[in-house]
Design a protein around this motif. Structure first.
Motif, short mmCIF file in Angstrom:
data_model
loop_
_atom_site.label_atom_id
_atom_site.label_comp_id
_atom_site.label_asym_id
_atom_site.label_seq_id
_atom_site.Cartn_x
_atom_site.Cartn_y
_atom_site.Cartn_z
N ALA A 44 -33.92 -25.53 1.08
CA ALA A 44 -34.33 -26.86 1.55
C ALA A 44 -33.71 -27.16 2.92
CB ALA A 44 -33.92 -27.93 0.54
N GLN A 47 -35.62 -26.00 5.78
CA GLN A 47 -36.94 -26.62 5.98
C GLN A 47 -36.87 -28.00 6.64
OE1 GLN A 47 -38.57 -26.56 2.01
NE2 GLN A 47 -38.78 -24.33 1.99
N ILE A 48 -35.66 -28.57 6.71
CA ILE A 48 -35.54 -29.92 7.30
C ILE A 48 -34.62 -29.81 8.51
CG2 ILE A 48 -34.96 -32.33 6.85
CD1 ILE A 48 -35.36 -31.83 3.89
N GLU A 50 -34.09 -31.54 11.27
CA GLU A 50 -33.41 -32.65 11.96
C GLU A 50 -32.33 -33.35 11.13
OE1 GLU A 50 -37.05 -34.50 10.06
OE2 GLU A 50 -36.33 -32.54 10.70
N VAL A 51 -32.16 -32.93 9.87
CA VAL A 51 -31.12 -33.53 9.04
C VAL A 51 -30.00 -32.50 8.82
CG1 VAL A 51 -30.57 -34.53 6.77
CG2 VAL A 51 -32.77 -35.03 7.85
N THR A 98 -36.35 -31.40 -1.05
CA THR A 98 -36.92 -31.80 0.25
C THR A 98 -37.56 -33.18 0.14
OG1 THR A 98 -37.33 -29.49 0.82
CG2 THR A 98 -38.56 -31.15 2.06
N ARG A 99 -38.29 -33.41 -0.95
CA ARG A 99 -38.92 -34.72 -1.16
C ARG A 99 -37.86 -35.82 -1.32
NH1 ARG A 99 -43.30 -37.62 -2.17
NH2 ARG A 99 -43.26 -39.16 -3.83
N VAL A 101 -34.90 -35.91 0.00
CA VAL A 101 -34.34 -36.22 1.33
C VAL A 101 -35.33 -37.06 2.13
CG1 VAL A 101 -33.56 -35.24 3.52
CG2 VAL A 101 -32.85 -34.18 1.36
N ARG A 102 -36.59 -36.65 2.14
CA ARG A 102 -37.61 -37.38 2.91
C ARG A 102 -37.79 -38.83 2.42
NH1 ARG A 102 -37.34 -34.99 7.40
NH2 ARG A 102 -38.43 -33.02 7.66
N GLU A 105 -34.21 -40.82 3.57
CA GLU A 105 -33.54 -40.71 4.87
C GLU A 105 -33.83 -41.92 5.77
OE1 GLU A 105 -34.91 -37.69 7.54
OE2 GLU A 105 -36.89 -37.61 6.66
N THR A 116 -41.57 -42.62 2.98
CA THR A 116 -40.36 -43.40 3.27
C THR A 116 -40.39 -44.77 2.59
OG1 THR A 116 -41.32 -44.33 5.30
CG2 THR A 116 -40.02 -42.31 5.53
#
Length: 219
Positions: A44, A47-48, A50-51, A98-99, A101-102, A105, A116
């Protein structure tokens, strides 16, 4: 950056510096850094982009944060909140992480969309300020810069949200506040517990205008 993700956090000082250095930071607490759960966490993290993701298997760090093994914690600066996800459940994989986090965030300025929306609704901040605007407008970068600068002034008090009128799912928000596209951009401040709100249509966004609206409403 070519820094490998996640970053290893070997002690409490490392972990504290890691969290304070980002708007949103994710730490995986794993007693066994080679466990299948930790592997999914690394997947994960890749795949992310910017975090920032950190990983710790230090007993002192886990204890300091009251985290059990195989827990992923997301820390966000905007409302000093923390969200935990238990990865001991075999159903939790990189996709679900991943979901998670999205969804959670929240940033100084969070763009509102179906993903979000969950994090926005669960925020501990009771005051929200919406900038309703067209992201395709040539004036958008300048507006965002101003809005973001103002958001710094109300960190921990008001959640600043960008609402792009090009997203079809946002049309009902426009109708809820009885706004037409011809009236935009607009600023809407509201108090989530009772839905009390003020709508201000503006030609241009200025820091002074945002401050006036926020201060009047907070009083």
């Amino acid at each position: 950056s070519t820094t490998e993700k996640p970053i290893l956090l070997n002690n409490i000082a490392d972990a504290e510096a890691f969290i304070s250095g980002a708007e949103v930071a994710v730490i995986g607490f794993f007693q066994d850094p080679q466990s299948p759960e930790a592997d999914q966490f690394r997947l994960a993290a890749g795949q992310i982009a910017e975090v920032p993701f950190g990983l710790s298997s230090s007993a002192a760090v886990l204890s300091h944060y009251g985290a059990s093994s195989n827990t992923v914690a997301l820390f966000r600066r905007v409302d000093s909140d923390r969200r935990d996800l238990d990865m001991s459940n075999r159903d939790v994989d990189a996709k679900k992480l991943t979901r998670f986090v999205r969804m959670n965030e929240l940033r100084l300025v969070t763009e509102y969309n179906p993903v979000t929306a969950i994090g926005v609704m669960q925020s501990s901040l009771q005051f929200n300020l919406l900038l309703i605007t067209d992201k395709m407008s040539p004036k958008h970068p300048e507006r965002m810069h101003t809005f973001r600068t103002a958001a710094e002034l109300y960190k921990g008090k008001i959640l600043f949200i960008l609402l792009d009128t090009n997203l079809k799912t946002n049309e009902r928000v426009l109708s809820y506040f009885q706004l037409k596209k011809s009236q935009l951009p607009a600023l809407v401040i509201f108090h989530t517990p009772d839905d009390e709100h003020v709508v201000l249509t503006v030609d241009e966004i200025s820091i002074e205008r945002v401050q006036d609206l926020c201060n009047d409403f907070l009083q």
